[in-house]
Scaffold this motif. Structure first.
Motif, short mmCIF file in Angstrom:
data_model
loop_
_atom_site.label_atom_id
_atom_site.label_comp_id
_atom_site.label_asym_id
_atom_site.label_seq_id
_atom_site.Cartn_x
_atom_site.Cartn_y
_atom_site.Cartn_z
N TYR A 308 0.87 -1.10 0.13
CA TYR A 308 0.04 0.10 -0.13
C TYR A 308 0.84 1.41 0.02
O TYR A 308 0.30 2.46 -0.39
N HIS A 313 -1.79 4.22 -1.44
CA HIS A 313 -2.87 4.09 -0.37
C HIS A 313 -2.56 4.50 0.87
O HIS A 313 -3.22 5.26 1.69
N TYR A 314 -1.41 4.14 1.38
CA TYR A 314 -1.03 4.19 2.76
C TYR A 314 -0.80 5.69 3.17
O TYR A 314 -1.32 6.23 4.22
N LYS A 316 -2.25 8.34 1.51
CA LYS A 316 -3.21 9.07 1.49
C LYS A 316 -4.44 8.59 2.41
O LYS A 316 -5.12 9.37 2.96
N TYR A 317 -4.59 7.34 2.80
CA TYR A 317 -5.55 6.94 3.60
C TYR A 317 -5.03 6.09 4.77
O TYR A 317 -5.82 5.48 5.37
N LYS A 319 -4.56 6.72 7.63
CA LYS A 319 -5.03 7.00 8.92
C LYS A 319 -6.39 6.42 9.13
O LYS A 319 -6.96 6.43 10.16
N ASP A 320 -7.25 6.26 8.01
CA ASP A 320 -8.38 6.04 7.90
C ASP A 320 -8.34 4.35 7.62
O ASP A 320 -9.34 3.83 7.77
N SER A 321 -7.37 3.64 7.79
CA SER A 321 -7.12 2.27 7.78
C SER A 321 -6.83 1.56 9.07
O SER A 321 -6.44 2.21 9.94
N PRO A 338 -7.41 -2.59 2.63
CA PRO A 338 -8.19 -1.58 2.66
C PRO A 338 -8.99 -1.30 1.17
O PRO A 338 -9.99 -0.65 0.92
N ARG A 370 -12.04 -0.73 6.53
CA ARG A 370 -11.71 0.61 6.62
C ARG A 370 -12.04 0.99 8.05
O ARG A 370 -13.16 0.83 8.54
N GLU A 372 -13.65 3.45 10.52
CA GLU A 372 -14.83 4.43 10.50
C GLU A 372 -15.00 4.78 12.17
O GLU A 372 -15.04 3.71 12.97
N LYS A 437 -3.02 17.26 -4.31
CA LYS A 437 -3.88 16.30 -3.79
C LYS A 437 -3.80 14.94 -4.69
O LYS A 437 -4.41 13.96 -4.29
#
Length: 649
Positions: A308, A313-314, A316-317, A319-321, A338, A370, A372, A437
């Motif tokens: 990732y 992905h790691y 960018k995301y 913190k949400d994984s 994820p 993910r 949440e 971004k």
């Protein structure tokens, strides 16, 4: 205003000259008084502004009304300010957090100090809001220096606004005033409060300041407003109907899924009937994918962190994984998966590829995870573990548009088969003013965006184009579906990606015997299977299409004497591929019929003396009642005809 002229391009592509400093409202008045009465805001070069804000340079301008999403957003944002004004008047000393518009309405987070706001007080606040709205106070935008803004809120003793100001730079701070109320806000707002004709405060909830459970819990008040009282009445009726259709309520009644605190929040457990429904959805799409040349693959539920990191992905995301798990001996770091796309890249890379092999289409119903926050979880629509009907197409650049069109056809077929007749498509492009971004070169982005625009145009689809909504690795086409209650849901997405093939160094040997990068198309007609089922339940109120219903038929013997005949019927239904059960309870036939209606079972077959003697079936249809007598052969043909019609076969 000065005499300097500027050129304004309107949505019909006409260009008009105005004096510098013209406002959206003045442009509207020049077109028609009727339009001016309905204008709520203006869109200037893609940014939503106050309709009364001066335009100082040549620009493309769209005048926004209640019929526009951004117009509603400005209306509800302004309504949040009116509610805040009412709260300050009714509860002196309250402190205000944030008050944004949301998809349907608005909320404001409020610190009432030691007081607890009761639901019974909402009507009093509504009445005050309407009193203030009738004053037709203008929303006035004022630029203010950071020191002046800090001084204002220090005097007021509002630590929440002071906290917000800390993150703002001098020169980008604005206040909005209406009547006796002042708020820190970047806007936009409607011209005046008088547009608000109907108010309903819906509920009260708790919300930690800035979403951090270490901070104080504030009172969040949700509300909605309308420019006509009739529209509020219709909305409240829709909410009542939505309660009846709530997938959490129907999911329990129809025994489709459940949740367990011991298993974990946001991790659904599919019950036998829900599993059957889910499997039918999966098999339905698998058949269509097989016809379209997809190959099924399976990937693990975890992946090495490095996978990732390579995909991006790691970064960018991450913190949400769910955070990496380190193995006890080797010290390797793994993540709960994820997303599926990096795994599919590695499958593509597992052997050499020629231009003759492309396109390669991999499909997987892969479960991903993910993180949440618990307060954001909601039935099946927001979960921590969900299954995507994921597929990735690896193709040459000259194949992108053709493959994209084929995916559009597949998505439209899925929607038709499931009764989603009203939808639009959104072309989501990157924000040219905020390129950090995204990953990748401009040239690749330009090609990807153009392919989506051309494919959508060739299909004659009704589309809207939104900048800034692209995935970080590429532009996409999102399908916005309207359900039976008129609510919009984002279901299904197609994305063109030039970035992951580059990051994973994917290759194929071209006709020129040189190495080339394939283009990757991501697609998921359902999106999240869990969310899709939730939307489907609410769309059809649990009355699923016959081919999808987990219980298609129930056999109701009038008494114990006819159980053998009922078993015979069931065996013949099984042979025909029709799922049916026998209600062998010692209950009267009327009770059995009522219970079958509640369970929304499409067909009831009555088995009694007459039916047994004649070798026939007495048929009842859910919601319609008695359909008369059928032979087994006639019923099977009728049943299969309904399914063939709904699937367009």
């Amino acid at each position: 205003m000065s005499n300097q002229k500027i050129k304004i391009t309107l949505p019909d592509n006409s260009v008009r000259e105005y004096e510098k400093g013209v406002t959206g409202m003045q442009i509207a008045l020049g077109i028609s008084e009727g339009l001016a009465r309905n204008v709520l805001a203006a869109k200037v070069d893609g940014q939503v502004w106050d309709a009364q804000r001066p335009i100082e340079k040549d620009a493309e301008v769209q005048l926004l009304t209640w019929n526009d999403k951004e117009g509603k957003s400005a209306f509800w944002h302004s309504s949040a300010h009116v509610m805040a004004e009412a709260l300050e008047a009714l509860y002196p000393g309250v402190k205000l957090g944030i008050g944004p518009p949301i998809e349907n309405g608005f909320y404001y987070d409020v610190d009432f100090g030691e007081k607890t706001l009761e639901g019974a007080e909402l009507e009093r606040i509504e009445a005050k809001m309407m009193e203030l709205a009738r004053q037709k106070n203008e929303f006035v935008r004022k630029d203010i220096s950071k020191p002046a803004a800090l001084e204002y809120y220090k005097k007021k003793g509002d630590e929440y606004k002071l906290d917000l100001l800390e993150g703002l730079e001098d020169g980008e701070i604005t206040f909005y005033e209406q009547g006796n109320f002042v708020d820190l806000c970047r806007g936009p707002h409607i011209p005046h409060t008088g547009a608000i004709k109907a108010v309903k405060l819906l509920n009260i909830a708790g919300a930690y300041w800035r979403g951090d459970e270490k901070n104080k819990m504030l009172t969040r008040i949700y509300g909605i407003t309308f420019p006509k009282a009739k529209e509020l009445k219709e909305h409240l009726e829709m909410l009542e109907e939505a309660k009846k259709r709530d997938h959490r309520k129907l999911g329990k009644e129809l025994e489709l899924f459940t949740f367990s605190e011991k298993v974990g929040m946001g991790l659904p457990l599919w019950l036998p009937k829900g599993t059957l429904l889910r499997e039918r959805l999966v098999n339905f799409l698998k058949k269509e994918q097989d016809r379209s040349g997809y190959q099924q693959v399976i990937t693990p539920h975890i992946g090495h962190k490095a996978l990732y990191e390579t995909s991006g992905h790691y970064e960018k995301y991450g913190k949400d994984s769910f955070q990496p798990i380190t193995t006890p001996h080797e010290g390797e770091s793994f993540l709960l998966k994820p997303m599926n796309c990096p795994h599919h890249c590695e499958i593509y890379k597992s052997k050499p590829r020629s231009y003759k092999d492309l396109p390669v289409r991999y499909a997987e119903f892969g479960t991903v995870y993910r993180y949440e926050q618990s307060g954001e979880l909601h039935g099946l629509t927001r979960v921590r573990g969900f299954t995507q009907d994921d597929a990735h197409i690896f193709c040459r650049q000259d194949q992108v548009k053709e493959e994209f069109i084929k995916v559009i056809d597949l998505v439209l077929y899925v929607f038709r088969a499931l009764g989603f007749d009203h939808f639009t498509a959104q072309i989501s492009l990157r924000d040219p003013g905020n390129k950090e971004k995204y990953i990748g070169e401009d040239a690749a982005w330009d090609k990807a965006e153009q392919a989506i625009i051309e494919a959508s145009a060739e299909k004659g689809m009704k589309t809207t184009t939104v900048t800034g909504e692209a995935a970080f690795y590429g532009p996409k086409l999102d399908f916005m579906v309207k359900d039976a209650l008129g609510r919009s849901w984002q279901l299904g997405t197609i994305q063109v990606d030039y970035q992951l093939p580059d990051r994973f160094e994917l290759e194929y040997v071209g006709a020129d015997n040189k190495r080339h990068r394939p283009v990757m198309i991501h697609r998921a007609p359902f999106g999240s299977l869990e969310r899709f089922v939730a939307v489907l339940i609410e769309h059809c109120a649990g009355n699923f299409p016959l081919w999808l219903a987990p219980e298609q038929v129930i056999i109701l013997p009038i008494s114990e004497k006819y159980l053998d005949y009922a078993e015979n019927i069931k065996a013949r239904l099984d042979e025909a591929g029709i799922s049916g059960e026998i209600d062998n309870r010692d209950e009267k036939i009327g009770r059995k019929i009522r219970d079958a209606e509640v369970k929304k079972i499409p067909f009831m077959i009555i088995a009694g003396e007459k039916e047994q003697e004649e070798g026939k079936l007495s048929l009842r249809k859910h919601g319609e009642g008695d359909m008369g007598s059928y032979t087994m052969e006639d019923f099977v043909a009728y049943f299969q005809g309904i399914i063939a019609s709904s699937l367009g076969k």
